[in-house]
Design a protein around this motif. Structure first.
Motif, PDB file in Angstrom:
ATOM      1  N   PHE A  28       0.783  -1.172  -0.111  1.00 40.78           N
ATOM      2  CA  PHE A  28       0.165   0.099  -0.045  1.00 40.78           C
ATOM      3  C   PHE A  28       0.766   1.214  -0.095  1.00 40.78           C
ATOM      4  N   ARG A  29       2.217   1.139   0.028  1.00 43.86           N
ATOM      5  CA  ARG A  29       3.130   1.962  -0.091  1.00 43.86           C
ATOM      6  C   ARG A  29       2.896   3.456   0.945  1.00 43.86           C
ATOM      7  N   SER A  30       2.487   2.830   2.135  1.00 44.12           N
ATOM      8  CA  SER A  30       2.265   3.878   3.104  1.00 44.12           C
ATOM      9  C   SER A  30       2.452   3.398   4.487  1.00 44.12           C
ATOM     10  N   THR A  31       2.507   4.056   5.673  1.00 40.11           N
ATOM     11  CA  THR A  31       2.738   3.667   6.946  1.00 40.11           C
ATOM     12  C   THR A  31       1.564   3.020   7.420  1.00 40.11           C
ATOM     13  N   MET A  32       1.853   2.147   8.536  1.00 34.70           N
ATOM     14  CA  MET A  32       0.514   1.425   9.165  1.00 34.70           C
ATOM     15  C   MET A  32      -0.591   2.437   9.549  1.00 34.70           C
ATOM     16  N   PRO A  33      -1.842   2.134   9.197  1.00 29.19           N
ATOM     17  CA  PRO A  33      -2.846   3.147   9.550  1.00 29.19           C
ATOM     18  C   PRO A  33      -2.950   3.424  11.135  1.00 29.19           C
TER      19      PRO A  33
END
Lengths: 246, 281
Positions: B90-95
């Motif tokens: 998801f190319r992002s940090t953990m929600p």
């Protein structure tokens, strides 16, 4: 001549004990030879069932040093003779006398199983046509000599005594030979799941290890049958697929 | 000489007439699996040191999100964060709504562990080693009751084929990780190379592939379900290939288990120490 001690189970279902016999042994002897020598020289009333002495009749099944074996195929030079060799009857079946057990339960189990049910003959002369590779698939199961060592080693029978709910490895091999037969049309999966107790098998592979015919019982018979039971009863996608395809 | 002993129907825990060292195999399985479980649990909840350069440890692959603390710890523009984002699905940090104890490994490791836990080989092995059910062939058990896989809870083992489907996808993702592990940053340029880590990760894919594609359920699904294999030549060939791997399923199971642990240990070691492994350019 070298001597060895054999600790043999003597008695019946009510009263029994181990009795030590020392006898002469020589090169090439098997356990059955030693038992026969003891029977001839020291214990004329020792009961042992045997027939072919070639590992093909499955009569002389017993336990040698705790391992289910054919007495006629267990060579003395494979055993540690510096300590007594323990010879006992199979533990999964009722004892008749000494090394002889009553294995008739197995034949009753077989009678209850759905028999081979071929499709209508392919030819007018009443014969069928099969591809060799399709029949090769189950040929391994035909090697069974019904020695019942696999039944004896199975902890579901020997330890938990579930003879009424579990048919044992021998008859899973038999069921596999019918279920996978290229011209058989019967479906035995419901019986395998509910009456034959295939779910009791927890894949210890002990049956495969003791088979004198080296049938790959667990991998080629029991697990494929378990997978067929999963197809029929536990896999929701397969079930959905069957609903739509029917 | 007469010797009174136990009756044949009497069962005492671990009683047997066997004279061999029957306890060695279950003990080895207990120690091997126990060691792996302890190490894997530590690594899963450590939540760090799982990436170094283009190498991503198989314990954290597929990497869905990067940990929340990564940009702060390494800097938002650092190589570690850039590589982690490159691997991240998801190319992002953990929600932010996901609790801190949930690491990226927790989100995915249930699949390969479930695949091994329900595997026909491992079932037979850990029933003996951890439950003594039985301890070994012809060795008495320390309990009287027995339900096997006939009823709950062990009837759930029949879910194995669903873990297989996920495991096949994961082997594909791990192969893609090896492809990514062939590209290194050198003075601001991306260069092709083969590092020791690349070889270790590639070995991991080969061994996991040998284990996954030798699975009993897969063998059944591709060919075992059919009685007339002669009429399905593609199925027959696949069945024969899988049967070939399946004959050594135990060997593949242990080799792949050891290698996946080794792969993780290697990536963690170079991530912690900052060692530069040997790379051919």
């Amino acid at each position: 001549m070298e001597k060895a001690t054999f600790r043999i189970w003597r008695g019946d279902a009510n009263e029994a004990q181990y009795v030590d016999y020392e006898t002469e042994v020589s090169e090439g002897m098997v356990v059955l030879d030693a038992v026969h020598r003891i029977q001839a020289e020291q214990a004329n009333d020792l009961a042992v069932r045997w027939n072919c002495k070639a590992g093909k009749c499955g009569s002389c099944s017993a336990e040698v040093n705790g391992n289910p074996k054919l007495l006629c195929m267990t060579r003395l030079n494979d055993l540690p003779l510096d300590q007594p060799v323990t010879v006992e009857p199979m533990r999964a079946f009722p004892i008749i006398k000494d090394l002889v057990t009553d294995v008739s339960w197995n034949f009753k189990v077989k009678e209850k199983m759905k028999p081979f049910t071929p499709r209508p003959p392919d030819e007018e002369d009443g014969t069928w046509r099969m591809e060799q590779e399709d029949i090769d698939h189950i040929q391994e199961f035909r090697k069974c000599i019904e020695c019942f060592l696999c039944q004896d080693v199975c902890h579901v029978l020997r330890e938990h005594d579930l003879h009424d709910e579990f048919i044992g490895p021998r008859f899973f091999v038999y069921a596999a030979s019918l279920e996978m037969h290229p011209i058989d049309t019967e479906n035995r999966l419901e019986e395998l799941k509910n009456q034959d107790g295939i779910g009791y098998c927890n894949i210890t592979k002990c049956c495969t290890k003791v088979c004198p015919e080296h049938i790959t019982i667990t991998d080629n018979a029991i697990i494929p049958l378990k997978e067929r039971v999963v197809d029929q009863f536990y896999d929701p996608i397969k079930r959905l697929f069957r609903v739509f395809s029917s | 000489m007469q010797q009174p002993e136990l009756t044949l129907t009497e069962h005492r825990p671990f009683q047997t007439q066997r004279k061999d060292t029957w306890w060695v195999q279950p003990m080895a399985v207990f120690l091997g699996l126990g060691l792996f479980i302890v190490y894997a649990t530590f690594r899963v909840f450590e939540g760090n040191h799982f990436i170094h350069g283009p190498y991503l440890t198989p314990f954290y692959s597929p990497l869905l999100f990067i940990p929340k603390h990564f940009p702060e710890l390494f800097g938002p523009e650092s190589d570690t964060v850039r590589h982690a984002l490159n691997h991240s699905v998801f190319r992002s940090t953990m929600p932010s709504w996901i609790p801190g104890i949930i690491t990226p490994a927790v989100l995915i490791l249930w699949a390969p562990l479930g695949f091994r836990f329900t595997c026909y080989y491992y079932r037979g092995a850990y029933y003996k080693a951890f439950w003594a059910d039985p301890p070994s062939c012809t060795v008495s058990e320390p309990r009287k009751g027995y339900r096997g896989e006939h009823s709950f809870p062990l009837v759930v083992q029949n879910i194995h084929r669903y873990f297989l489907y996920v495991a096949i996808v994961i082997v594909g993702i791990l192969a893609y990780d090896v492809w990514k592990a062939l590209w290194f940053d050198v003075n601001g340029e991306t260069k092709f190379g083969i590092g020791i880590g690349t070889i270790i990760l590639a070995g991991n894919v080969v061994l996991l592939g040998g284990y996954t594609f030798g699975c009993h359920s897969l063998r059944h699904l591709v060919g075992g379900v059919v009685d007339l294999l002669s009429k399905a030549p593609i199925r027959r060939n696949m069945y024969n290939c899988i049967s070939c791997l399946n004959q050594r399923h135990m060997l593949w199971a242990w080799m792949s288990l050891c290698w996946v642990g080794l792969s993780d240990f290697y990536v963690r070691t170079i991530a912690v120490t900052g060692w530069q492994d040997y790379i051919t350019f």
